[in-house]
Structures are given as structure tokens and as C-alpha cells.
Write an enzyme that holds these catalytic residues in place. Structure first.
Site, PDB file in Angstrom:
ATOM      1  N   GLY A  31      33.907  52.324  35.129  1.00 27.91           N
ATOM      2  CA  GLY A  31      34.680  53.198  36.004  1.00 27.91           C
ATOM      3  C   GLY A  31      34.763  52.697  37.436  1.00 27.91           C
ATOM      4  O   GLY A  31      34.460  51.543  37.731  1.00 27.91           O
ATOM      5  N   HIS A  37      40.264  45.949  36.579  1.00 29.75           N
ATOM      6  CA  HIS A  37      40.222  46.742  35.348  1.00 29.75           C
ATOM      7  C   HIS A  37      41.639  46.969  34.814  1.00 29.75           C
ATOM      8  O   HIS A  37      41.876  46.897  33.604  1.00 29.75           O
ATOM      9  CB  HIS A  37      39.594  48.114  35.624  1.00 29.75           C
ATOM     10  CG  HIS A  37      38.150  48.083  36.046  1.00 29.75           C
ATOM     11  ND1 HIS A  37      37.729  48.509  37.278  1.00 29.75           N
ATOM     12  CD2 HIS A  37      37.028  47.674  35.392  1.00 29.75           C
ATOM     13  CE1 HIS A  37      36.413  48.398  37.362  1.00 29.75           C
ATOM     14  NE2 HIS A  37      35.959  47.882  36.238  1.00 29.75           N
ATOM     15  N   GLN A 148      36.622  37.686  32.679  1.00 32.49           N
ATOM     16  CA  GLN A 148      35.915  36.412  32.902  1.00 32.49           C
ATOM     17  C   GLN A 148      35.047  36.468  34.155  1.00 32.49           C
ATOM     18  O   GLN A 148      34.235  35.597  34.391  1.00 32.49           O
ATOM     19  CB  GLN A 148      36.918  35.264  33.005  1.00 32.49           C
ATOM     20  CG  GLN A 148      37.574  34.964  31.672  1.00 32.49           C
ATOM     21  CD  GLN A 148      38.701  33.966  31.765  1.00 32.49           C
ATOM     22  OE1 GLN A 148      39.109  33.585  32.858  1.00 32.49           O
ATOM     23  NE2 GLN A 148      39.237  33.563  30.629  1.00 32.49           N
ATOM     24  N   SER A 186      33.668  46.876  41.583  1.00 30.81           N
ATOM     25  CA  SER A 186      33.330  48.229  42.060  1.00 30.81           C
ATOM     26  C   SER A 186      32.230  48.133  43.114  1.00 30.81           C
ATOM     27  O   SER A 186      32.148  48.950  44.016  1.00 30.81           O
ATOM     28  CB  SER A 186      32.857  49.098  40.897  1.00 30.81           C
ATOM     29  OG  SER A 186      33.791  49.040  39.836  1.00 30.81           O
ATOM     30  N   ARG A 187      31.375  47.122  42.990  1.00 27.89           N
ATOM     31  CA  ARG A 187      30.243  46.998  43.924  1.00 27.89           C
ATOM     32  C   ARG A 187      30.667  46.481  45.304  1.00 27.89           C
ATOM     33  O   ARG A 187      29.854  46.517  46.233  1.00 27.89           O
ATOM     34  CB  ARG A 187      29.160  46.092  43.332  1.00 27.89           C
ATOM     35  CG  ARG A 187      28.420  46.756  42.179  1.00 27.89           C
ATOM     36  CD  ARG A 187      27.203  45.943  41.764  1.00 27.89           C
ATOM     37  NE  ARG A 187      26.312  46.681  40.884  1.00 27.89           N
ATOM     38  CZ  ARG A 187      26.281  46.554  39.552  1.00 27.89           C
ATOM     39  NH1 ARG A 187      27.087  45.715  38.947  1.00 27.89           N
ATOM     40  NH2 ARG A 187      25.431  47.271  38.822  1.00 27.89           N
TER      41      ARG A 187
HETATM   42  P1  AMP Z   1      32.659  46.951  35.041  1.00 25.66           P
HETATM   43  O1  AMP Z   1      33.318  48.274  35.202  1.00 25.66           O
HETATM   44  O2  AMP Z   1      32.296  46.283  36.322  1.00 25.66           O
HETATM   45  O3  AMP Z   1      31.517  46.996  34.035  1.00 25.66           O
HETATM   46  O4  AMP Z   1      33.741  45.997  34.393  1.00 25.66           O
HETATM   47  C1  AMP Z   1      34.410  46.352  33.213  1.00 25.66           C
HETATM   48  C2  AMP Z   1      35.182  45.153  32.720  1.00 25.66           C
HETATM   49  O5  AMP Z   1      36.093  44.750  33.726  1.00 25.66           O
HETATM   50  C3  AMP Z   1      34.293  43.939  32.419  1.00 25.66           C
HETATM   51  O6  AMP Z   1      34.783  43.275  31.267  1.00 25.66           O
HETATM   52  C4  AMP Z   1      34.465  43.092  33.657  1.00 25.66           C
HETATM   53  O7  AMP Z   1      34.278  41.712  33.421  1.00 25.66           O
HETATM   54  C5  AMP Z   1      35.904  43.376  34.006  1.00 25.66           C
HETATM   55  N1  AMP Z   1      36.187  43.112  35.419  1.00 25.66           N
HETATM   56  C6  AMP Z   1      35.549  43.644  36.488  1.00 25.66           C
HETATM   57  N2  AMP Z   1      36.061  43.126  37.628  1.00 25.66           N
HETATM   58  C7  AMP Z   1      37.016  42.244  37.259  1.00 25.66           C
HETATM   59  C8  AMP Z   1      37.902  41.375  37.979  1.00 25.66           C
HETATM   60  N3  AMP Z   1      37.894  41.302  39.302  1.00 25.66           N
HETATM   61  N4  AMP Z   1      38.759  40.620  37.266  1.00 25.66           N
HETATM   62  C9  AMP Z   1      38.774  40.667  35.910  1.00 25.66           C
HETATM   63  N5  AMP Z   1      37.973  41.458  35.190  1.00 25.66           N
HETATM   64  C10 AMP Z   1      37.094  42.238  35.843  1.00 25.66           C
END
Ligand code: AMP
Length: 282
Positions: A31, A37, A148, A186-187
């Protein structure tokens, strides 16, 4: 867009998709959705008739000193973002419904989970593999999309799917970046204004190394020294967690970047832990 919190309700609906022969894609997230995302959701849409996205800040992938409580959340905005991105079902489970009392069955892929982020986050990938396995069993997707940006996570999920015969095709989506090169995350919300202004140096350093490799320098020990110097000059506020040159699939260290080589980095910048990577091609 349907919003479903109950795992069993999701499973019933997804089972009917499966029986109806529908191609479905799953996009797992924690989220606080951003364009990165959204790019995953768009790729999912291109590859399936129905897109299921999940929003779940999975407690088991956070270590005791990590940011589980502080992790940013904004479900109302996420609902709007997911709907605009063409998601059909948004799955928003509660932790107590995914991890029942006496939960004790885990999925681990220990070899690929050891290096890189695994060194400072020893329980992280066990939590990831377990929750992704659960999501696969609940949503039964034909394909699933991962970014990636979390290269190690993507490599581990591909390996897990191969080892355990999950009937799911794994798609990797390119890193989506801000205009200044910072990988969206998100961070990034944790960064102060000053830290945010320095943060693009993380990616600039990777591109600097990629250009050295293109011009013939392939010894990773020397490249690592050059990147450390670059970060000391341009990202002095950050503490380096790791700089590693590894094989893109098996994540083993490479002495020479004489074939495709993943350069992966993690740094701590203020309250944020930032990761980025690039595949080097000589
Ligand atoms: P997270 O919500 O951070 O756990 O990310 C969920 C999914 O989104 C994971 O597969 C991440 O690798 C992907 N994701 C997060 N940030 C990016 C980004 N800047 N570019 C591509 N994919 C992302």
C-alpha cells in the site's frame, strides 16, 4: 472495483475465475501506492482479464527493530489509485485473518535469502515467501507482477515458484523512477527535505559505474571502490549497508562484470533505508 478483506471470500471468487478459465494477475503490495505500483498494475492489466491487487503491511517480513508501526498507510487514497489503475479486486486483509492463532507453517528459500538485504534483514524473505505463497493460494492467479526495484525479492519468488511448482507466471516490472532518478518507494516519505535532495545520488552512482563498465572497467573490486568514493562525495549523509556485484539470477558475488551483473546497493539515509540496482552489461 470490489474491495474484499475476508481471505475466504477472495478465495471463493478467485476459484470461480479459475473455473471460468479467466486469466488473472496478482499484484502484491504493502500500500501507500505510488506510480511504481501503478506501473505494475498496468502490466498486470496487459497480461490478464482480471487484476487482483493486495494491500497488506505484512508483519512477518519486518524484523523487531524495523518500521512495521511507522510504515505509511493511506487506504482511502490507495482505493482511488487502484481503481484508476484498472484493478478489479482490491484485497485488504487483516493480519489476524491471514495469521491465525498458532500459525506455524513457513515457506523459506534460504540460499537466495542470505546475501544482500538478507544480511541485515534475516527474517524478511521468510515472511515474504510465506505471505506470497498464501496470496497465491487465495487468489490462484495465472500470473503475478513484482518490481525489479526489489530485485532479490523477485529472484527469490521466481526460485520459490520453480521449486514448489506454483502454477503462476512471474513477471518482473522495470524500476519506476522520479524525474531526478530516485526509485519510487513508499519509504521515500521518511526523507527530510535535505535528505530527499541528496537521494538521487544513489542512482547517479549506479549509472556512473555502468558507464565505467561500458568503457571497459570490469573488475568489481575497483568498481566498488569508485562507487564508495562517489557516495562519499555525493551522498555523505548516508551510511552504506551494502554495495554488491552479483549474478542476476543466483545472486552469487562476481569478481569480474564480464557478463550481465547486478549491481545492488542499500543505504540508510536518515530514517529511510533505500535500495536500488542496475544490471551492468559490459
Ligand atoms: P511494496 O509495496 O513496497 O512492498 O511494493 C510492492 C511491489 O511494488 C513490489 O513488487 C515492489 O518491487 C514494487 N515496486 C515498489 N516500488 C517500485 C518502483 N519504484 N518501480 C517498480 N516497482 C516497484
Amino acid at each position: 472495483m470490489e474491495i474484499i478483506s475476508d481471505p475466504k471470500v477472495l478465495q471463493e471468487i478467485c476459484l470461480s475465475h479459475l473455473r471460468g478459465g479467466k486469466e488473472t494477475a496478482l499484484v502484491p503490495t504493502m500500500g501507500f501506492l505510488h506510480q511504481g505500483h501503478v506501473s505494475l498494475m498496468e502490466l498486470a492489466n496487459k497480461n490478464a482479464e482480471k487484476v487482483i491487487a493486495s494491500i497488506f503491511v505484512n508483519p512477518t517480513q519486518f524484523g523487531p527493530d524495523e518500521d512495521l508501526e511507522a510504515y505509511p498507510r493511506d487506504l482511502e487514497k490507495d482505493v482511488r489509485t487502484a481503481e484508476a489503475a484498472g484493478v478489479d479486486i482490491l484485497f485488504t486483509p487483516k493480519a489476524q485473518d491471514l495469521y491465525l492463532d498458532n500459525f506455524s507453517t513457513w515457506v523459506e528459500s534460504p540460499v537466495l535469502s542470505k546475501p544482500l538485504c538478507g544480511r541485515s534483514r534475516p527474517v524478511h524473505f521468510k515472511g515474504v515467501c510465506t505471505v506470497v505463497s498464501k496470496l497465491f493460494h487465495l487468489a490462484m492467479p495465472t500470473c503475478a507482477v513484482f518490481g525489479q526495484k526489489d530485485w532479490q525479492q523477485l529472484a527469490i519468488i521466481k526460485h520459490m515458484v520453480r521449486d514448489l511448482d506454483f502454477p503462476v507466471k512471474i513477471l518482473g516490472a522495470p524500476i519506476f523512477r522520479e524525474d531526478d532518478g530516485l526509485a519510487m518507494s513508499s519509504r521515500n516519505r521518511y526523507l527530510t527535505e535535505e535528505e530527499r535532495s541528496m537521494a538521487p545520488a544513489l542512482n547517479k552512482g549506479l549509472r556512473h559505474i555502468a558507464s565505467l563498465v561500458k568503457s571497459g572497467e570490469t573488475t568489481t573490486r575497483l568498481l566498488k571502490e569508485k562507487l564508495e568514493l562517489f557516495y562519499a562525495a555525493h551522498l555523505a549523509m548516508a551510511t552504506i549497508d551494502y554495495i554488491e556485484f552479483v549474478h542476476p539470477d543466483i545472486l552469487e558475488p562476481m569478481d569480474e562484470a564480464d557478463g550481465p551483473t547486478l549491481l545492488a546497493v542499500a543505504v540508510r539515509l536518515g530514517k529511510a533505508r533505500l535500495i536500488d540496482n542496475i544490471v551492468l552489461n559490459p
